[in-house]
Design an enzyme around this catalytic site. Structure first.
Site, PDB file in Angstrom:
ATOM      1  NE  ARG A  91      30.766  45.295  43.289  1.00 11.20           N
ATOM      2  CZ  ARG A  91      31.420  44.701  44.287  1.00 11.20           C
ATOM      3  NH1 ARG A  91      32.607  44.168  44.105  1.00 11.20           N
ATOM      4  NH2 ARG A  91      30.891  44.635  45.488  1.00 11.20           N
ATOM      5  CG  HIS A 125      36.947  39.062  43.835  1.00  9.49           C
ATOM      6  ND1 HIS A 125      36.802  39.920  44.908  1.00  9.49           N
ATOM      7  CD2 HIS A 125      37.714  39.727  42.926  1.00  9.49           C
ATOM      8  CE1 HIS A 125      37.473  41.043  44.651  1.00  9.49           C
ATOM      9  NE2 HIS A 125      38.031  40.947  43.457  1.00  9.49           N
TER      10      HIS A 125
END
Ligand code: IDP
Ligand code: MG
Length: 166
Positions: A91, A125
């Site tokens: 992330r 994603h």
């Protein structure tokens, strides 16, 4: 703690020929790839993947985006990375959800954009926490497609005709 994370290279990432670039960036994490495939995303899969956003005004457009309807690319690349602190590491590299707020050197900051219809096209994603990672991995992959044992499995009887090489 070792953990798995689901990564999707979304249709805009594929259309912009960013696959190699994104995989190179992710390799900085030194995590192990334990599954990878190209997927034609069904309405059901897209809907279930983004179920937490189903009441948002951009949901319909988001489903079209994930299914490749906005990019004439009816596919995504799905991968599972596995290792220490995998979710956080990936992330960090991906950057913030809103590509205009993402750090400019992050993947989303470098390559993302906001469409005129208001969808954040952010190229990639990355699962957001361990529970979501497990839920998402079970949506996108079967146990046989992953080269390590991530979650408990059971054996079920299945009689179904499948395609084989002629
Ligand atoms: P994440 O992808 O960073 O985990 P989520 O909140 O799970 O962010 O949202 C899923 C996807 O939905 C985002 O990656 C982005 O493509 C889209 N999205 C999220 N929030 C918005 C928004 O406020 N406007 C437009 N698109 C959004
Ligand atoms: Mg999310």
């Amino acid at each position: 703690m070792n953990q798995p994370v689901l990564i999707l290279i979304k249709p805009d990432g594929l259309k912009k020929s960013l696959t190699g670039n994104i995989l190179t960036r992710l390799s900085e994490t030194k995590l192990e790839i334990v599954a990878a495939k190209m997927v034609r995303v069904s309405q059901d899969l897209a809907h279930n993947h983004y179920i937490h956003l189903k009441d948002k005004p951009f949901f319909g457009e988001l489903i079209k985006y994930l299914r490749g309807e906005l990019h004439d690319r009816r596919k995504v690349m799905a991968l599972i990375y596995y290792g220490e602190d995998a979710i956080n590491k990936c992330r960090q590299l991906a950057g913030a959800t809103n590509p205009e707020e993402a750090e400019s050197t992050s993947i989303r900051g470098s390559y993302g954009r906001i469409t005129t219809a208001g969808v954040y096209e952010n190229v990639i994603h990355v699962s957001s926490n361990p529970d979501e990672a497990e839920r998402e991995i079970k949506l996108w992959f079967g146990p046989d497609e992953i080269i390590v044992d991530l979650f408990p499995t059971k054996n079920i009887e299945k009689t179904k005709k499948i395609a084989a090489w002629a």
